[in-house]
Design a protein around this motif. Structure first.
Motif, PDB file in Angstrom:
ATOM      1  N   UNK A 103       0.838  -1.608   0.173  1.00  0.00           N
ATOM      2  CA  UNK A 103       0.018  -0.516   0.344  1.00  0.00           C
ATOM      3  C   UNK A 103       0.570   1.116   0.135  1.00  0.00           C
ATOM      4  N   UNK A 104       0.125   2.107  -0.534  1.00  0.00           N
ATOM      5  CA  UNK A 104       1.145   3.357  -0.355  1.00  0.00           C
ATOM      6  C   UNK A 104       0.987   3.990   0.807  1.00  0.00           C
ATOM      7  N   UNK A 105       1.840   5.317   1.269  1.00  0.00           N
ATOM      8  CA  UNK A 105       1.455   6.209   2.223  1.00  0.00           C
ATOM      9  C   UNK A 105       0.077   6.892   2.330  1.00  0.00           C
ATOM     10  N   UNK A 106      -0.389   6.616   2.962  1.00  0.00           N
ATOM     11  CA  UNK A 106      -1.900   7.549   3.654  1.00  0.00           C
ATOM     12  C   UNK A 106      -2.487   6.321   4.731  1.00  0.00           C
ATOM     13  N   UNK A 108      -4.079   5.197   8.396  1.00  0.00           N
ATOM     14  CA  UNK A 108      -3.506   4.805   8.694  1.00  0.00           C
ATOM     15  C   UNK A 108      -4.792   3.254   9.590  1.00  0.00           C
ATOM     16  N   UNK A 109      -5.533   2.710   9.033  1.00  0.00           N
ATOM     17  CA  UNK A 109      -7.501   2.062   9.042  1.00  0.00           C
ATOM     18  C   UNK A 109      -7.209   2.099  10.957  1.00  0.00           C
ATOM     19  N   UNK A 110      -6.343   1.588  11.704  1.00  0.00           N
ATOM     20  CA  UNK A 110      -6.426   0.412  12.883  1.00  0.00           C
ATOM     21  C   UNK A 110      -6.079   1.109  14.123  1.00  0.00           C
ATOM     22  N   UNK A 114      -3.284   6.950  12.196  1.00  0.00           N
ATOM     23  CA  UNK A 114      -1.776   7.678  12.429  1.00  0.00           C
ATOM     24  C   UNK A 114      -1.817   7.409  10.979  1.00  0.00           C
ATOM     25  N   UNK A 115      -0.592   7.322   9.922  1.00  0.00           N
ATOM     26  CA  UNK A 115       0.274   7.418   8.497  1.00  0.00           C
ATOM     27  C   UNK A 115       0.914   6.667   8.501  1.00  0.00           C
ATOM     28  N   UNK A 116       0.885   5.458   7.172  1.00  0.00           N
ATOM     29  CA  UNK A 116       1.953   4.632   6.929  1.00  0.00           C
ATOM     30  C   UNK A 116       1.552   3.579   5.990  1.00  0.00           C
ATOM     31  N   UNK A 117       2.277   3.291   5.868  1.00  0.00           N
ATOM     32  CA  UNK A 117       2.453   2.486   4.390  1.00  0.00           C
ATOM     33  C   UNK A 117       2.644   0.645   4.686  1.00  0.00           C
ATOM     34  N   UNK A 128       5.279  -3.783   7.993  1.00  0.00           N
ATOM     35  CA  UNK A 128       3.877  -1.921   8.172  1.00  0.00           C
ATOM     36  C   UNK A 128       5.153  -1.423   8.595  1.00  0.00           C
ATOM     37  N   UNK A 129       4.791   0.417   7.927  1.00  0.00           N
ATOM     38  CA  UNK A 129       6.017   1.460   9.149  1.00  0.00           C
ATOM     39  C   UNK A 129       4.608   2.705   9.472  1.00  0.00           C
ATOM     40  N   UNK A 130       4.446   3.087  10.408  1.00  0.00           N
ATOM     41  CA  UNK A 130       3.648   4.242  11.061  1.00  0.00           C
ATOM     42  C   UNK A 130       4.122   5.557  11.661  1.00  0.00           C
ATOM     43  N   UNK A 131       3.413   6.270  11.792  1.00  0.00           N
ATOM     44  CA  UNK A 131       3.680   8.145  12.049  1.00  0.00           C
ATOM     45  C   UNK A 131       2.298   8.094  12.520  1.00  0.00           C
ATOM     46  N   UNK A 132       2.491   9.000  13.619  1.00  0.00           N
ATOM     47  CA  UNK A 132       1.353  10.236  14.350  1.00  0.00           C
ATOM     48  C   UNK A 132       0.371   8.818  14.713  1.00  0.00           C
ATOM     49  N   UNK A 133       1.328   7.679  15.550  1.00  0.00           N
ATOM     50  CA  UNK A 133      -0.188   6.500  15.950  1.00  0.00           C
ATOM     51  C   UNK A 133      -0.865   6.769  17.454  1.00  0.00           C
TER      52      UNK A 133
END
Length: 321
Positions: A103-106, A108-110, A114-117, A128-133
């Motif tokens: 998936x492209x960065x966008x 996060x639906x969990x 946050x924002x991740x891919x 998965x890599x994410x930030x701002x959770x």
């Protein structure tokens, strides 16, 4: 002996820490009961066939996700990043290198957003890599409480471990802390860090792609031993421990969950002075390497075989959630 993985030039480090490990399980209710009532994670959010289980001492929204599925598999391993700019930079870097993005960065639906891919590593695992959770409301674990503080590290099996180690170094900026070797078998396990802790990920040589084990940090030695004893009294199958490893200097007690995944209670994982640290090559045929205390049952083929796990059915197949 020079480990070829040690010669791989690392990428810029943009991953900050380990977030969670996600498992697909056929016997969902049994696994959910085990991880909450016995292993002592807290079910923060549950949906139809989907459970997000938190470690009570951790700010992460969850440390384990369970998903009902016909197939047993490792759905994904999730890591944190510091900012959307770092997430974008990592996705761009992986894409330029020909790594397949799931998936492209966008958004996060969990839980926690946050924002991740997501992407496939070289063995076909989903990462998965994410930030701002959002930070979870957590608490200090009190003296004597034998509940996990956080997810400590994840170890994965690879039939191509040198290439897998090089992938995580070259593309994700992981650094090699130590390597385990055997005089007859060669290098067998590589410990990789993405912060000052000795490892958040390790790669083991195995016959197929699979989860080797997931490890959970306890408050201290007393709580670690209380947790180990509680599982023994509950009749959970222990495969190795209690003891203390040399690489990482952490304690270990390995158990099997109801689907045969190896999970570990640990504590006191070493923090390194990264500017001065030099990786060791440890010979794990030396009993002092596998267990400094000498209290664990000896490492043997039975223990190793249990940790090989079943071949992962999720290779290059992204989880549906």
């Amino acid at each position: 002996m020079i480990d070829p993985a040690a010669e791989t030039p690392p990428a810029e480090r943009l991953i900050t820490h380990l977030r969670h490990v996600d498992l697909a399980v056929p016997d969902y209710e049994r696994q959910l009961e085990f991880y909450t009532s016995t292993w002592k994670l807290k079910a923060e959010t549950t949906d139809s066939g989907l459970a997000f289980l938190a470690a009570e001492g951790s700010p992460e929204q969850y440390s384990v996700r369970l998903r009902r599925s016909d197939d047993k598999r490792l759905d994904l391993i999730a890591f944190g990043a510091a900012s959307p700019a770092d997430v974008d930079a990592m996705a761009e870097r992986l894409g330029r290198a020909g790594v397949q993005l799931v998936s492209e960065p966008g958004p996060v639906l969990t839980p926690g957003g946050g924002y991740g891919f997501r992407f496939f590593d070289n063995d076909g695992r989903t990462v998965e890599v994410s930030c701002d959770v959002a930070v979870r409301q957590h608490r200090r674990i009190e003296e004597g409480e034998s509940v996990p503080v956080k997810l400590s590290h994840v170890v994965i099996n690879s039939p191509n471990p040198e290439q897998t180690v090089a992938f995580y170094q070259r593309h994700l900026g992981f650094a090699l802390s130590d390597t385990l070797m055997h005089p007859r078998l060669g290098s067998m396990m590589w410990f990789l860090r993405t912060n000052t802790f000795h490892h958040s990920l390790a790669i083991a040589r195995g016959p197929h792609v699979a989860l080797h084990h997931a490890s959970f940090e306890m408050r201290g030695l007393d709580e670690y031993m209380r947790g180990t004893g509680r599982l023994l009294r509950a009749g959970v199958e222990k495969i190795w421990g209690p003891g203390r490893h040399l690489a990482g200097n952490n304690t270990f007690s390995y158990f099997l969950d109801p689907h045969g995944n190896t999970i570990e209670y640990t504590t006191e994982l070493e923090e390194l002075a990264e500017d001065t640290w030099h990786p060791h090559l440890y010979d794990f045929s030396d009993p002092e390497v596998t267990d400094q205390w000498g209290t664990a049952n000896p490492m043997n083929e039975l223990i190793a075989g249990k940790s090989f796990n079943d071949p992962d059915k999720g290779v290059f197949v992204a989880p549906p959630v």
